[in-house]
Design a protein around this motif. Structure first.
Motif, PDB file in Angstrom:
ATOM      1  N   THR A  47       0.821  -1.212   0.000  1.00 36.99           N
ATOM      2  CA  THR A  47       0.000   0.000   0.000  1.00 36.99           C
ATOM      3  C   THR A  47       0.859   1.267   0.000  1.00 36.99           C
ATOM      4  O   THR A  47       1.796   1.369   0.772  1.00 36.99           O
ATOM      5  CB  THR A  47      -0.868   0.030   1.276  1.00 36.99           C
ATOM      6  OG1 THR A  47      -1.355  -1.267   1.508  1.00 36.99           O
ATOM      7  CG2 THR A  47      -2.007   1.003   1.125  1.00 36.99           C
ATOM      8  N   GLY A  48       0.510   2.170  -0.865  1.00 36.49           N
ATOM      9  CA  GLY A  48       1.175   3.461  -0.823  1.00 36.49           C
ATOM     10  C   GLY A  48       2.447   3.546  -1.637  1.00 36.49           C
ATOM     11  O   GLY A  48       3.077   4.590  -1.681  1.00 36.49           O
TER      12      GLY A  48
ATOM     13  N   THR B 274     -10.901   3.400   0.812  1.00 35.10           N
ATOM     14  CA  THR B 274      -9.724   3.880   1.523  1.00 35.10           C
ATOM     15  C   THR B 274     -10.036   5.233   2.136  1.00 35.10           C
ATOM     16  O   THR B 274     -10.396   6.166   1.432  1.00 35.10           O
ATOM     17  CB  THR B 274      -8.537   4.013   0.561  1.00 35.10           C
ATOM     18  OG1 THR B 274      -8.276   2.738   0.009  1.00 35.10           O
ATOM     19  CG2 THR B 274      -7.304   4.502   1.291  1.00 35.10           C
TER      20      THR B 274
ATOM     21  N   ASP C  48      -8.675   8.362   4.355  1.00 34.31           N
ATOM     22  CA  ASP C  48      -7.476   9.003   4.880  1.00 34.31           C
ATOM     23  C   ASP C  48      -7.737   9.521   6.283  1.00 34.31           C
ATOM     24  O   ASP C  48      -8.880   9.711   6.688  1.00 34.31           O
ATOM     25  CB  ASP C  48      -7.051  10.147   3.964  1.00 34.31           C
ATOM     26  CG  ASP C  48      -6.238   9.620   2.792  1.00 34.31           C
ATOM     27  OD1 ASP C  48      -5.542   8.608   2.989  1.00 34.31           O
ATOM     28  OD2 ASP C  48      -6.310  10.216   1.706  1.00 34.31           O
TER      29      ASP C  48
ATOM     30  N   ARG D  13      -1.552   5.260   7.056  1.00 34.24           N
ATOM     31  CA  ARG D  13      -1.496   5.885   5.733  1.00 34.24           C
ATOM     32  C   ARG D  13      -1.068   7.340   5.808  1.00 34.24           C
ATOM     33  O   ARG D  13      -0.378   7.830   4.933  1.00 34.24           O
ATOM     34  CB  ARG D  13      -2.850   5.781   5.036  1.00 34.24           C
ATOM     35  CG  ARG D  13      -3.202   4.378   4.626  1.00 34.24           C
ATOM     36  CD  ARG D  13      -4.558   4.344   3.977  1.00 34.24           C
ATOM     37  NE  ARG D  13      -4.655   5.296   2.880  1.00 34.24           N
ATOM     38  CZ  ARG D  13      -4.190   5.081   1.659  1.00 34.24           C
ATOM     39  NH1 ARG D  13      -3.629   3.935   1.373  1.00 34.24           N
ATOM     40  NH2 ARG D  13      -4.304   5.991   0.723  1.00 34.24           N
TER      41      ARG D  13
END
Lengths: 1153, 115
Positions: free
Chosen positions: A186-187, A447, A449, A493
């Protein structure tokens, strides 16, 4: 600078006239900025700010600056080196701008006055023009800086992604290898960056698949923005009903399913140079299949480049599947996450039946409140297994939140309305945290944030398929370690985070490493059908990356055979080939095909579409009395598909009359309008598919009727709508709203009957605060012609009882064998305790959302009609069955989307297996339902008409299916004559009469396991002998032959006569009675079977058809190619004759006389 | 949506200070369709990707009037004061710039290449 203000007293910058005069100079129709454009408006707003700024500076700033300047610059100048840059001595911000605007020509033409006289000339003077020009220069400079700032930020962000430094390596690998695996967590930026790297390296025709539609859209948007093509179509997406693809599209995001469909059409996939399969580690059914297909495709297309992108999970599997393809592993970008194991103490663990104990969850909330000051932002994401669990925990958290005023609790699961789901993205006010309680939807699909804390229950509800009970099952499981890590990752995240695991570390160690791939869990019917239509050979030997159990494929094959999609040899039938083209469940596809035969296309399209999307009825609104009342007129006690049909039709009417007013209409009824939009899209896709297969006629009429002015009107309307859509798309990145703490609990809750009820409470909502544009309405109008839809809806709205009966039959035949029998004691039970049985699963119940859950009486056999005593016990002609769409076990096995049908009639018309005793008073259907008819005469009559009707139905259906259309048998030259309208009408009438007016009393029960086992007499010793009485020579056309397993006589593919073990076969000859055929002049003693056979083939004199036609008509579906005539050896004349059954009868009669 | 009217790419512009790079479609002082607007230096220009209007241009950068390096218009890389100067050149000749520019620059840390 502009210090002689006194001069411009007559000039008013705020006056529109004055501004218009300057517009004449600077913003003419062909200028860079045109009067009336959005930029023009921005300029004048900027101008006002600029003037204010100047005025302020003139008052304070300039004095100081002027004072210092001469001294210092002189001093420095003396130290300077050789080069003189020749810069102006006095600073002016103007020198910082690299743009100029030349308007001299215009000014001269307009005669801008050098010395404007106050009274005579009202035009702008030199000074005003100069002021305006200066402001314009600053404005242009400002806009340049703004855009460049965006560009620089974007480039900076791209460079800071972990994957950036692998850019060249990736391109190099793709150039040199046909398959590359890119693994990154992820990311790391793989989904957005890899396609761009390939684009800028010169690759084009790139397809990138995604497991979710929503990801296709958002990625296409993001990547086109990042590749500076936001307003072009170099980067596009294509999902089921929407596409932004144009001929210039170089990179296309699409769903896995859609790419598979494209391969179905174009087996070499020649339209792409590169295929990227993203998120392969999620192991969706389509993805696994796609990998298998692509692997074999690579042999055909050595030039094709395949890139698999995955999280760093099980990478070896993918690499080795593709001959040890090179793997590029990229580190993710996650902030550190602290893991805290907080196993639930035994006293707080709930057993299966109990509600979840909220205490462990509340402790986490309290802990956060104690440990972290409210100024430190960061939201909480809580993972639970299902909707019921969510509402339990929500209730408790909400109480806590109301008390502390430090939390806003929000649920998140797929059955919420979209507006409700969207709320999780809104922002909590300062000092308040969001507590999002979610299913595993937030693990991958959604997703959010800003999440700093994650609470993981460690549980997930997963769908599995039980092939034995033919039932889907939603069961709770421990998650896998991979899921557990994924959930944890959601906390890191945007910053360092904390993950609370409500299980022990030892539990974690004991978890399975990966989730079970979908292909191992679900029914494979559609997959096998698609494989068959793609000519991939035996599905059992297909080289899947992780092959499903053979039994799973076998179950699917059997099912497809039952459904008539595959023949006995496992090859596609005509209807099967068509079903494979339809992107729906087999049962729904069957409905569509069957409906197209009769004049029922419109309602069937609607029902099929409605059954293919999530229900539009919001669960949360069910307990709201206002909603229930408003919904009432939509309900049909015929069954849920009819309720859906009513709902859709009423909605279309509202849409036609009130346009976007339908939103309110839906809200009042607790309907999710999005689902209705999906239905209308799907409906259209179905219609096009049917049309392309020649199953519905092309409608020219409605188009040609429109006259020119109407067309022009529609055109300009479309232009307006396109404009609206563009505007909407532009402002879509609008800011997130701030949530309110004060919202009433149920407003934020899942039980929220919020927004409706006309209390005005909903007024604060998004739609009112934001733009009032209903983008769905705009898209709807762009895609559909409301008038046409209204006509179609009107056609479906007032179905006559005849049409309704026919529609039911079509649905029932589509859904077959998904039938359920009401338990015989239901009439004496409470409404909530009604029990049903399917063939494979006893004791199922009706889902509370179904119309039959609230109105079960319509399924009961009226008491006065059924005899209570003796041999006649349970006799009635009102027995009903439920045909259902899904059987899903959650806490109980539930039937959803049911429709009720008259039992005997429906079974005789659709069942695959009907077995009888000698006088046909006892019938067993599919080996589990027993019907006992007391009146032998009536039994025979009913059975006989059913046989006749089915034969004709099959004949017309085959004729319809052989009508043209791509991929149909037309290409093989088999296209027969189109079924005549008269025949169809006659059949429809016959079927409806049979359904509605068959008067026969019978009892209905399900057989016990033991009874089912000893059902048949089995093959008889003498069955092979030609002189056997059982081998009745009267039915050559039907290929009547002894059934090798059941015994008795196989009369048609679905009917076996006299095979039930209680049969009175010894006396069968005694059953002969004299009978006169109403059509021909036949009069002779016949057994029931002989009589039926005669009836099946003998037509009224007026209806005699040309011999050939009659032959094909009499052929059964299973033996459609066989001719009706057969070789008949007459013992009397001792001759071999080729005759039809009727002819044989007549021939035999000669000898009798 | 419609056909994309993007000027033909003439080449890649790369800032020699910060490495920012992007394709440009025009180099000069008179980008197409700008009417009365004239640039006061020869610029690398592209269509403004953030505007739906096809005729909006975006200046990426130009050549430093002293060292002739390609440099982007970002304030960390260059400034325009009647001419374009890359910041390294500005620092060398800081005394020739007016006070406003000097104090502005003093606030900035020397740029390092972002890699």
């Amino acid at each position: 600078m502009s210090d002689d203000r006194g001069d411009s007293r007559a000039w008013d910058w705020d006056s529109p006239q004055c501004r218009a005069q300057l517009d004449e100079i600077f913003f003419r129709p062909h200028d860079y900025i045109q009067a009336g454009s959005p930029e023009h408006k921005e300029f004048w707003a900027f101008f006002e700010r600029f003037q204010r700024f100047k005025a302020k500076r003139d008052m304070f700033g300039s004095r100081a600056a002027n004072k210092r300047d001469p001294h210092e610059s002189k001093k420095k100048r003396s130290d300077s080196q050789a080069v003189d840059l020749g810069l102006p001595k006095e600073y002016d911000a103007r020198y910082r701008i690299n743009v100029s605007v030349c308007t001299r020509d215009v000014e001269e033409r307009l005669g801008v006055s050098e010395h404007r006289q106050r009274s005579t000339s009202s035009g702008p003077g030199k000074q005003e023009v100069a002021d305006c020009r200066l402001a314009l220069l600053h404005f242009l400079d400002f806009t340049q800086k703004q855009s460049f700032g965006k560009l620089a930020k974007l480039k900076r962000e791209q460079k800071s992604l972990p994957i950036f430094q692998y850019r060249e390596r990736i391109v190099e690998l793709v150039r040199t290898h046909s398959v590359v695996v890119v693994a990154g967590d992820t990311g790391c930026g793989k989904s957005t960056q890899v396609p761009q790297y390939l684009l800028s390296a010169g690759f084009s025709h790139i397809a990138c698949t995604q497991p979710r539609r929503i990801a296709c859209i958002s990625l296409a948007k993001r990547v086109s923005f990042e590749s500076l093509n936001q307003y072009g179509s170099k980067v596009g997406y294509q999902i089921r009903f929407e596409s932004s693809r144009t001929p210039v599209t170089k990179l296309l995001f699409l769903t896995e399913g859609l790419l598979l469909r494209q391969i179905q059409q174009d087996p070499s996939l020649s339209q792409y140079q590169v295929v990227i399969v993203d998120e392969v580690h999620e192991r969706h059914l389509h993805c696994d299949f796609l990998l298998g297909v692509l692997r074999s495709l690579l042999a055909m297309r050595p030039d094709l480049r395949l890139i698999l992108m995955s999280a760093t999970i099980n990478i070896k599997l993918f690499s080795s599947y593709f001959g040890h393809a090179p793997v590029l592993q990229v580190p993710g970008r996650l902030f550190p996450i602290q893991v805290i194991y907080q196993p639930i103490p035994p006293e707080e663990q709930s057993s299966r039946s109990e509600k979840l104990d909220p205490r462990p969850y509340l402790r986490v909330l309290q802990g956060i409140d104690q440990r972290y000051p409210p100024e430190e932002r960061g939201d909480l994401l809580l993972f639970l297994s299902g909707v019921a669990e969510i509402s339990t925990i929500m209730e408790a958290c909400q109480t806590y939140a109301t008390h502390t005023r430090r939390w806003i609790v929000l649920p998140l699961h797929s059955t919420l309305s979209l507006a409700q789901q969207d709320k999780v993205f809104d922002i909590a006010p300062p000092g308040v945290r969001k507590c999002i309680i979610s299913t595993n939807i937030a693990e991958t699909s959604v997703t959010i944030d800003g999440v700093r804390f994650v609470v993981d229950s460690g549980k997930v509800k997963e769908m599995s398929f039980d092939p034995k009970a033919k039932m889907q099952r939603l069961q709770e499981f421990w998650i896998s370690r991979a899921s557990s890590e994924q959930r944890k990752g959601r906390a890191g995240r945007t910053g360092p985070g904390v993950c609370y695991r409500l299980y022990a570390e030892s539990d974690y160690e004991a978890f399975a490493p990966y989730p079970v791939p979908e292909i191992h869990r679900v029914a494979l019917d559609s997959l096998v059908l698609q494989m068959k239509s793609m000519d991939l050979g035996d599905p059992r030997s297909f080289p899947f990356i992780d092959p499903p159990p053979a039994s799973s494929i076998q179950t699917a094959m059997t099912y497809l055979r039952e459904q008539g999609a595959l023949d006995a040899r496992g090859e596609l039938t005509t209807i099967g080939r068509l079903l494979a083209q339809l992107p729906v469940d087999v049962v729904i596809g069957k409905m569509l095909v069957l409906g197209s035969l009769f004049n029922l296309v419109e309602p069937v399209l609607t029902v099929a579409a409605a059954l293919s999307v999530q229900s539009p009825f919001l669960r949360s609104a069910q307990h709201n009395p206002d909603c229930s009342t408003a919904r009432q007129p939509l309900h049909s006690n015929q069954g849920d598909p009819f309720t859906l049909l009513n709902t859709f039709n009423s909605w279309v009417q509202v849409k036609g009359e009130r346009g976007s007013g339908s939103r309110k209409w839906c809200r009042r009824r607790g309907l999710e309008e999005q689902r209705l939009y999906e239905m209308v899209n799907m409906r259209r896709q179905f219609k096009e598919l049917l049309r392309s297969h020649g199953l519905v006629e092309t409608e020219e009429s409605s188009v040609s009727v429109q006259d020119r002015s109407q067309r022009r009107e529609r055109l300009s309307e479309r232009q307006r709508l396109h404009q609206l859509k563009r505007e909407h798309d532009l402002q879509e990145n609008s800011r997130r709203k701030v949530l309110r703490l004060e919202e009433d609990p149920e407003n934020a809750g899942s039980s929220g009957s919020d927004e409706e009820g006309g209390t005005g409470r909903g007024k604060k909502r998004k739609e009112d605060t934001g733009s009032n544009l209903d983008i769905q309405e705009v898209k709807f109008k762009l895609r559909h012609n409301v008038n046409e839809l209204q006509e179609a809806a009107a056609a479906g709205q007032d179905l006559s009882s005849w049409q309704q009966a026919l529609l039911k039959l079509v649905l029932c035949r589509g859904l077959y064998p998904q039938l359920a029998l009401p338990d015989e004691h239901n009439a004496t039970r409470k409404d909530s305790e009604q029990v049903f049985h399917t063939r494979n699963k006893q004791g199922v119940v009706i889902h509370p959302t179904s119309v039959f859950a609230s109105d079960p009486e319509v399924l009961h056999v009226p008491e006065h009609e059924s005899s209570e005593f003796g041999a006649d016990k349970g006799q009635s002609n009102r027995h009903q069955l439920l045909a259902f769409v899904t059987l899903l076990e959650t806490n109980k096995p539930y039937l959803s989307n049911c429709v009720r049908v008259p039992a005997l009639q429906a079974l005789l018309l659709v069942a695959n297996s009907v077995d009888s005793n000698a006088d046909c008073t006892r019938l067993v259907v599919d080996g589990w339902l027993e019907l006992s008819v007391s009146d032998a005469e009536a039994a025979l009559r009913v059975l006989s008409s059913a046989l006749t009707l089915r034969t004709e139905w099959e004949r017309l259906l085959q004729a319809q299916l052989s009508q043209g259309g791509p991929g149909s048998t037309a290409g093989l030259g088999l296209a027969g004559p189109k079924p005549s309208r008269r025949d169809l009408e006659k059949l429809a009438e016959g079927l409806v009469r049979f359904l509605l007016y068959t008067e026969v009393s019978y009892s209905l029960r399900r057989l016990t396991a033991l009874q089912s086992q000893n059902l048949y007499i089995g093959p008889q010793q003498d069955s092979g002998l030609p002189d056997s009485q059982n081998l009745n020579p009267l039915f050559p056309g039907m290929k009547t032959e002894p059934d090798p397993i059941k015994g008795g006589l196989r009369v048609s593919s679905y009917f076996t006569y006299n095979c039930l073990s209680d049969s009175k076969d010894l006396y069968s000859e005694c059953l002969r009675t004299f009978w006169t055929c109403p059509h021909c002049d036949l009069h002779m003693p016949l057994t029931p079977l002989e009589r039926m056979q005669h009836e099946a083939t003998c037509r009224p004199a007026g209806e005699q058809q040309p011999e050939q036609d009659a032959e094909s008509g009499k052929a059964e579906s299973s033996s459609s190619s066989s001719s009706l005539t057969r070789l008949y050896h007459c013992d009397v004349c001792n001759k071999d004759l080729t005759l039809t059954s009727t002819e044989i009868l007549k021939h035999k009669r000669q000898h009798l006389q | 949506m419609g056909t994309a009217v993007e000027g033909t790419v003439r080449g890649m512009f790369t800032c020699e200070v910060c490495d920012l790079s992007s394709p440009f479609t025009y180099y000069g002082q008179k980008p197409p369709n700008t009417r009365a607007i004239v640039l006061l230096e020869e610029c690398f220009v592209m269509k403004d990707p953030f505007s739906p209007d096809k005729e909006r241009f975006l200046i990426l950068g130009s050549k430093c009037s002293l060292c002739n390096k390609d440099v982007c218009v970002g304030t960390d890389c260059s400034l325009f004061y009647t001419k374009r100067f890359c910041l390294p050149c500005v620092r060398q000749h800081l005394d020739q710039f007016p006070q406003q520019v000097q104090s502005e620059l003093a606030k900035k840390k020397p740029v390092q290449k972002t890699s």
